[in-house]
Design an enzyme around this catalytic site. Sequence first.
Site, PDB file in Angstrom:
ATOM      1  N   GLY A 130      46.704 -25.887  22.237  1.00 42.21           N
ATOM      2  CA  GLY A 130      46.220 -26.117  24.129  1.00 42.21           C
ATOM      3  C   GLY A 130      46.850 -28.007  23.848  1.00 42.21           C
ATOM      4  N   SER A 226      52.882 -23.074  20.455  1.00 42.38           N
ATOM      5  CA  SER A 226      52.365 -24.629  21.188  1.00 42.38           C
ATOM      6  C   SER A 226      51.642 -24.967  20.679  1.00 42.38           C
ATOM      7  CB  SER A 226      51.252 -23.883  22.679  1.00 42.38           C
ATOM      8  OG  SER A 226      51.369 -25.080  23.223  1.00 42.38           O
ATOM      9  N   TYR A 227      50.134 -25.160  20.885  1.00 42.68           N
ATOM     10  CA  TYR A 227      49.966 -26.185  19.926  1.00 42.68           C
ATOM     11  C   TYR A 227      49.956 -26.598  18.605  1.00 42.68           C
ATOM     12  CZ  TYR A 227      48.126 -31.518  19.033  1.00 42.68           C
ATOM     13  OH  TYR A 227      47.510 -32.140  18.142  1.00 42.68           O
ATOM     14  N   ASP A 419      61.277 -20.429  27.884  1.00 39.04           N
ATOM     15  CA  ASP A 419      60.367 -21.220  27.714  1.00 39.04           C
ATOM     16  C   ASP A 419      61.093 -22.675  28.473  1.00 39.04           C
ATOM     17  OD1 ASP A 419      57.648 -22.510  27.536  1.00 39.04           O
ATOM     18  OD2 ASP A 419      57.785 -23.129  25.744  1.00 39.04           O
ATOM     19  N   HIS A 471      56.953 -18.619  27.141  1.00 37.97           N
ATOM     20  CA  HIS A 471      56.035 -19.472  26.028  1.00 37.97           C
ATOM     21  C   HIS A 471      55.335 -18.320  25.280  1.00 37.97           C
ATOM     22  CE1 HIS A 471      54.714 -23.950  24.749  1.00 37.97           C
ATOM     23  NE2 HIS A 471      53.241 -23.019  25.142  1.00 37.97           N
TER      24      HIS A 471
END
Length: 500
Positions: A130, A226-227, A419, A471
């Site tokens: 996020g 991701s984050y 991605d 991703h």
Amino acid sequence: MKGTVIWLLLLLPLYFPGYPISSCMGNQIENLNRLIASRRSSNAPRPELWARLDDAGNSHDSPVYVGSQKGSMQADKIDKMPGQPEGVDFYHYAGYVSIDPVTDRALFYYFVESPVNSLNKPLVLWLNGGPGCSSFGYGAMQELGPFRVNSDGKTLYKNEYAWSNVANVLFLESPAGVGFSYSKNSSDYTVVGDKRTAEDSYVFLLSWLERFPQYKTRDLFITGESYAGHYVPQLASYILSRNKSTYRTIINLKGIAIGNAWIDDDICTKGLFDYLWTHALNSDETNEGINKYCNFASEDLVTKKADADTTTDQCNKYQSQGTTEMGDIDLYGIYAPICNLSAIKPGSDGNVLNFDPCSDTHVESYLNLATVQAALHAKATKWTGCSGVGWTDSPKSTLPEIRHLAKVIRVWIYSGDTDGRVPVTSSRYAIKTLQLPVETAWQSWYSESEVGGYVVGYNGVVFTTVRGAGHMVPSYQPARALTMITSFLQGKLPPGRPPS
Ligand SMILES: *[C@@H]1O[C@H](CO)[C@@H](O)[C@H](O)[C@H]1NC(C)=O
Ligand SMILES: *[C@@H]1O[C@H](CO)[C@@H](O)[C@H](O)[C@H]1NC(C)=O
Ligand SMILES: *[C@@H]1O[C@H](CO)[C@@H](O)[C@H](O)[C@H]1NC(C)=O
């Protein structure tokens, strides 16, 4: 146009530290865009780097709240998920773990035990990014969990490639304010960040291990995407530093694996634009403009920008131009279809081998059914995939943590190679800065008789691609993702070419 909207989010100052992220668009990457936008547009000093944890760990030398867990494991057992397919042959659990009994802050988890030999399999914690997005709604229900949601938003189908084939998998919604996790203290939703997320996740783990004591000594691996390129190295570092404190509770942490991970702001952004050009999504002119005007190499982008305004304007201009040129594609899987809800035929069942670009929508419908929330022992609430939690601290880079972890535990960095958002170039540039010697040369690996990706072994870090994955790697390439994570857990490189 979707692409333009995404890039405007990347370029506009929509978010400032301490300011709630509003109008979340239900995508873990859009929250990341907001965060990065705030960095690029704000002249405010960068937040303090989060305490580096490879020192004595004295700053963490205080006891941690662990409430009584008696009877909770049995209470959390899921009887039946509404609309579940036939043949559910494993135990799964869901519920809350209290982090702070005074203000009533609690984190929600979903835990899936392996159907066979669960006692001999490791424990894997999965975290989505996020910041502010749900590991349950994304990780469990769209990526590596045992179920996916059909397009009716009411029934489930099976994911034969669930990571619970090879591990017992724990999904945590963190911090409070994300998914079903909550706090009665509403400021917890406006002043959270990397530090709070790591600390709360640690408290969660200790309590959870009390609730499930058979896992206390089990090998633990922390994974995410991701984050979570922030969450995972930070939590791992925190666990190791806590292990040195007076109040230590030994957690048997063995390794981390991070996918398409946001590791360093500058490096990831440079990798992104290089990827767009090398994948024929941007013009030569845009590429040249970006290379000429964007100063990615600087140690501190914000300070540099303050005294080089023209450069920044030119940089923004070319980045924005690149956005428009890219058109209306899914940046998170550049060759994938985009979601068109009106094209869905009623009654059509999902299949894990067919990537479903609308799965966000189906999951949101499903997790908002009252029967589903009850089956999960969740509080009745309006569930969303990503939440408007305000992010206050986020260091520019987690390379210092990764560098340290690589010396003590297993570290894998993997990348779905289609991605465009946190692309393979970003991961490669980040690893390059670690200057680790190569121990096993770049080579192809195989899954179901095809090249599943490429792997290179460095001293301390393994880097592997997953071919044809976007991703959310297991959503796009479930079989290859399972082969990859199986090898990670076994501590060996993914398999080579099978004998013909
Ligand atoms: C609520 O949270 C804020 C921010 O974390 C904190 O400063 C405050 O002390 C909390 N209030 C209570 C009653 O615990
Ligand atoms: C934690 O500390 C114990 C005791 O010093 C040690 O045996 C163990 O290896 C440490 N664990 C990690 C993951 O460093
Ligand atoms: C979405 O699908 C509908 C029905 O098939 C079609 O008429 C419409 O053109 C599609 N929209 C887009 C943007 O592709």
